[in-house]
Design a protein around this motif. Structure first.
Motif, PDB file in Angstrom:
ATOM      1  N   ALA A   1     -43.436 -34.840 -42.589  1.00 52.69           N
ATOM      2  CA  ALA A   1     -43.948 -34.675 -43.948  1.00 52.69           C
ATOM      3  C   ALA A   1     -44.974 -33.561 -43.981  1.00 52.69           C
ATOM      4  O   ALA A   1     -45.725 -33.338 -43.018  1.00 52.69           O
ATOM      5  N   VAL A   2     -45.013 -32.878 -45.120  1.00 49.97           N
ATOM      6  CA  VAL A   2     -45.988 -31.817 -45.360  1.00 49.97           C
ATOM      7  C   VAL A   2     -46.620 -32.076 -46.715  1.00 49.97           C
ATOM      8  O   VAL A   2     -45.915 -32.217 -47.728  1.00 49.97           O
ATOM      9  N   LEU A   3     -47.965 -32.160 -46.762  1.00 50.29           N
ATOM     10  CA  LEU A   3     -48.693 -32.320 -48.016  1.00 50.29           C
ATOM     11  C   LEU A   3     -49.421 -31.010 -48.312  1.00 50.29           C
ATOM     12  O   LEU A   3     -50.316 -30.595 -47.579  1.00 50.29           O
TER      13      LEU A   3
ATOM     14  N   ILE B   1     -48.435 -31.359 -53.799  1.00 47.37           N
ATOM     15  CA  ILE B   1     -46.980 -31.502 -53.642  1.00 47.37           C
ATOM     16  C   ILE B   1     -46.679 -32.008 -52.239  1.00 47.37           C
ATOM     17  O   ILE B   1     -47.191 -31.477 -51.248  1.00 47.37           O
ATOM     18  N   ILE B   2     -45.834 -33.040 -52.168  1.00 43.35           N
ATOM     19  CA  ILE B   2     -45.421 -33.565 -50.875  1.00 43.35           C
ATOM     20  C   ILE B   2     -43.962 -33.216 -50.621  1.00 43.35           C
ATOM     21  O   ILE B   2     -43.126 -33.223 -51.543  1.00 43.35           O
ATOM     22  N   GLU B   3     -43.664 -32.883 -49.387  1.00 42.94           N
ATOM     23  CA  GLU B   3     -42.299 -32.666 -48.931  1.00 42.94           C
ATOM     24  C   GLU B   3     -42.122 -33.474 -47.656  1.00 42.94           C
ATOM     25  O   GLU B   3     -42.894 -33.326 -46.718  1.00 42.94           O
TER      26      GLU B   3
ATOM     27  N   ALA C   1     -30.049 -29.014 -49.978  1.00 43.55           N
ATOM     28  CA  ALA C   1     -31.043 -28.045 -49.526  1.00 43.55           C
ATOM     29  C   ALA C   1     -32.284 -28.760 -49.005  1.00 43.55           C
ATOM     30  O   ALA C   1     -32.753 -29.726 -49.613  1.00 43.55           O
ATOM     31  N   VAL C   2     -32.795 -28.316 -47.889  1.00 42.31           N
ATOM     32  CA  VAL C   2     -34.027 -28.854 -47.309  1.00 42.31           C
ATOM     33  C   VAL C   2     -35.199 -28.027 -47.828  1.00 42.31           C
ATOM     34  O   VAL C   2     -35.142 -26.791 -47.813  1.00 42.31           O
ATOM     35  N   PRO C   3     -36.267 -28.659 -48.318  1.00 40.76           N
ATOM     36  CA  PRO C   3     -37.421 -27.900 -48.831  1.00 40.76           C
ATOM     37  C   PRO C   3     -37.939 -26.884 -47.821  1.00 40.76           C
ATOM     38  O   PRO C   3     -37.968 -27.128 -46.609  1.00 40.76           O
ATOM     39  N   ALA C   4     -38.364 -25.737 -48.351  1.00 39.23           N
ATOM     40  CA  ALA C   4     -38.789 -24.632 -47.490  1.00 39.23           C
ATOM     41  C   ALA C   4     -39.952 -25.023 -46.590  1.00 39.23           C
ATOM     42  O   ALA C   4     -40.026 -24.593 -45.431  1.00 39.23           O
ATOM     43  N   GLY C   5     -40.875 -25.847 -47.110  1.00 39.30           N
ATOM     44  CA  GLY C   5     -42.015 -26.244 -46.298  1.00 39.30           C
ATOM     45  C   GLY C   5     -41.612 -27.029 -45.069  1.00 39.30           C
ATOM     46  O   GLY C   5     -42.251 -26.935 -44.014  1.00 39.30           O
ATOM     47  N   LEU C   6     -40.557 -27.808 -45.181  1.00 42.94           N
ATOM     48  CA  LEU C   6     -40.085 -28.586 -44.038  1.00 42.94           C
ATOM     49  C   LEU C   6     -39.380 -27.692 -43.034  1.00 42.94           C
ATOM     50  O   LEU C   6     -39.506 -27.885 -41.815  1.00 42.94           O
ATOM     51  N   LEU C   7     -38.625 -26.717 -43.519  1.00 41.38           N
ATOM     52  CA  LEU C   7     -37.931 -25.804 -42.607  1.00 41.38           C
ATOM     53  C   LEU C   7     -38.933 -25.043 -41.750  1.00 41.38           C
ATOM     54  O   LEU C   7     -38.673 -24.742 -40.577  1.00 41.38           O
TER      55      LEU C   7
ATOM     56  N   GLU D   1     -27.826 -33.301 -42.710  1.00 39.33           N
ATOM     57  CA  GLU D   1     -29.014 -33.108 -43.519  1.00 39.33           C
ATOM     58  C   GLU D   1     -29.841 -34.395 -43.549  1.00 39.33           C
ATOM     59  O   GLU D   1     -29.296 -35.496 -43.575  1.00 39.33           O
ATOM     60  N   PRO D   2     -31.181 -34.287 -43.549  1.00 37.38           N
ATOM     61  CA  PRO D   2     -32.015 -35.488 -43.642  1.00 37.38           C
ATOM     62  C   PRO D   2     -32.189 -35.922 -45.093  1.00 37.38           C
ATOM     63  O   PRO D   2     -31.992 -35.136 -46.029  1.00 37.38           O
ATOM     64  N   MET D   3     -32.556 -37.191 -45.284  1.00 37.67           N
ATOM     65  CA  MET D   3     -32.991 -37.622 -46.606  1.00 37.67           C
ATOM     66  C   MET D   3     -34.323 -36.957 -46.919  1.00 37.67           C
ATOM     67  O   MET D   3     -35.084 -36.612 -46.014  1.00 37.67           O
ATOM     68  N   THR D   4     -34.604 -36.746 -48.204  1.00 39.45           N
ATOM     69  CA  THR D   4     -35.813 -36.034 -48.574  1.00 39.45           C
ATOM     70  C   THR D   4     -36.591 -36.782 -49.648  1.00 39.45           C
ATOM     71  O   THR D   4     -36.020 -37.519 -50.466  1.00 39.45           O
ATOM     72  N   ILE D   5     -37.901 -36.585 -49.618  1.00 41.18           N
ATOM     73  CA  ILE D   5     -38.812 -37.025 -50.666  1.00 41.18           C
ATOM     74  C   ILE D   5     -39.669 -35.819 -51.001  1.00 41.18           C
ATOM     75  O   ILE D   5     -40.356 -35.279 -50.111  1.00 41.18           O
ATOM     76  N   GLN D   6     -39.651 -35.371 -52.249  1.00 47.21           N
ATOM     77  CA  GLN D   6     -40.383 -34.159 -52.586  1.00 47.21           C
ATOM     78  C   GLN D   6     -40.822 -34.179 -54.031  1.00 47.21           C
ATOM     79  O   GLN D   6     -40.200 -34.800 -54.886  1.00 47.21           O
ATOM     80  N   GLY D   7     -41.948 -33.504 -54.284  1.00 49.89           N
ATOM     81  CA  GLY D   7     -42.491 -33.414 -55.628  1.00 49.89           C
ATOM     82  C   GLY D   7     -43.954 -33.775 -55.646  1.00 49.89           C
ATOM     83  O   GLY D   7     -44.587 -33.939 -54.591  1.00 49.89           O
TER      84      GLY D   7
END
Length: 316
Positions: A10-12, A17-19, A54-60, A73-79
């Motif tokens: 995870a990236v905050l 915004i969390i990804e 698509a995987v969020p850029a911050g996670l990549l 692809e992984p499951m994602t939580i973002q926003g």
């Protein structure tokens, strides 16, 4: 309940915004926590993202390549932290689920099962459900999910909406082949149902609405309960009305009592062997009927025909 094997990252961001992403397996044994619904569950389900998502850029940029890259692809939580969007799929790798008061086991397939999407929102208009956790669970592929049920199979399509983890709405279709329902000493029915169940306000008793429509073809049916039970089941005129079942499923799941019915019922192979005082009935029947009313108080209309050659012997 077994051991889950999940990896995540995870990236905050400074703007709130969390990804986040995750991937791995969860044992189906966790369903046993709901002991009033599930008596047993075996196997595991893989949590991942939809193909091509698509995987969020911050996670990549910040997460391990084996999690956010590769073929799965992984499951994602973002926003926004207070209102993230969730996108995940549950893929089955076989397995068996047993539901209480259901004698047949449910066998799960290998492959895509259901997709979970949703948002937890903290603002907006009240009538939109904002500020509440809303998750849609739907079949992951347009062709639906095929599960085994006893010796038969059922194709499921559609989905359910959960609001605050409670069922709120549903639109589910079921197309079954050779599904067997039986009660020892009472009846055994093998049927091919083609049904659609639509519901709204499911967690609000005063507003709840559920309708089951479609057709049920009984390929084989045997009824061998007492004559009194038979009379209650098909009515004094063999087909004009039907009262409550003995030990109905509505006693096990009371919400089903309210399900409205709009069904066509057909059978050319239904036998009745029913003892009563001083005799018995041995009947072969053809059924071409409409079922209305509710699941708790169904009504049968149209035609139930007793075939020539049926007998009702009496003991003198």
């Amino acid at each position: 309940y077994g051991q889950a094997e999940l990896e995540g990252c995870a990236v905050l961001h400074a703007d709130g915004i969390i990804e986040a992403s995750a991937r791995g397996t969860v044992p189906l044994e966790v369903l046993s926590v709901q002991r009033d619904v599930f008596s047993d569950a075996q196997g595991h389900v893989e949590l991942r993202g939809p193909d091509g998502a698509a995987v969020p850029a911050g996670l990549l940029a910040r997460c391990p390549a084996d999690l956010v890259g590769g073929d799965l692809e992984p499951m994602t939580i973002q926003g926004p932290l207070g209102a993230p969007m969730i996108d995940a799929e549950a893929h089955f790798h076989g397995g068996v689920i047993r539901v209480r008061d259901l004698p047949q086991e449910i066998r799960l397939p290998d492959g895509p099962g259901f997709r979970l999407t949703g948002r937890v929102s903290t603002g907006g208009e009240q009538e939109t459900g904002a500020g509440r956790a809303t998750v849609d669970i739907a079949t992951a592929r347009p062709g639906g999910v095929m599960v085994g049920f006893g010796e038969g199979s059922a194709l499921l399509m559609g989905g359910v909406r959960l609001v605050d983890l409670k069922p709120d709405a549903m639109d589910v279709s079921l197309r079954g082949t050779e599904l067997e329902f039986a009660a020892p000493g009472e009846y055994r029915v093998t049927a091919n149902p083609d049904l659609r169940v639509v519901g709204s306000a499911l967690s609000e008793p005063g507003r709840r609405s559920i309708l089951a429509s479609g057709a049920v073809t009984i390929t084989e049916g045997v009824y061998h309960r007492s004559f009194d039970g038979l009379a209650r089941a098909v009515g004094g005129a063999l087909g004009r009305s039907m009262e409550r079942y003995a030990r109905p499923v509505t006693e096990v799941y009371p919400v089903l009592d309210e399900v409205a019915l709009d069904l066509k019922l057909r059978s050319s192979n239904f036998e009745v062997t029913s003892p009563f005082p001083f005799g018995s009935a041995e009947l072969e029947m053809d059924v071409n009927a409409s079922v209305r009313g509710t699941l708790g108080s169904p009504e049968i209309h149209d035609v139930v025909r007793v075939r020539p050659g049926s007998t009702t012997p009496y003991a003198v």
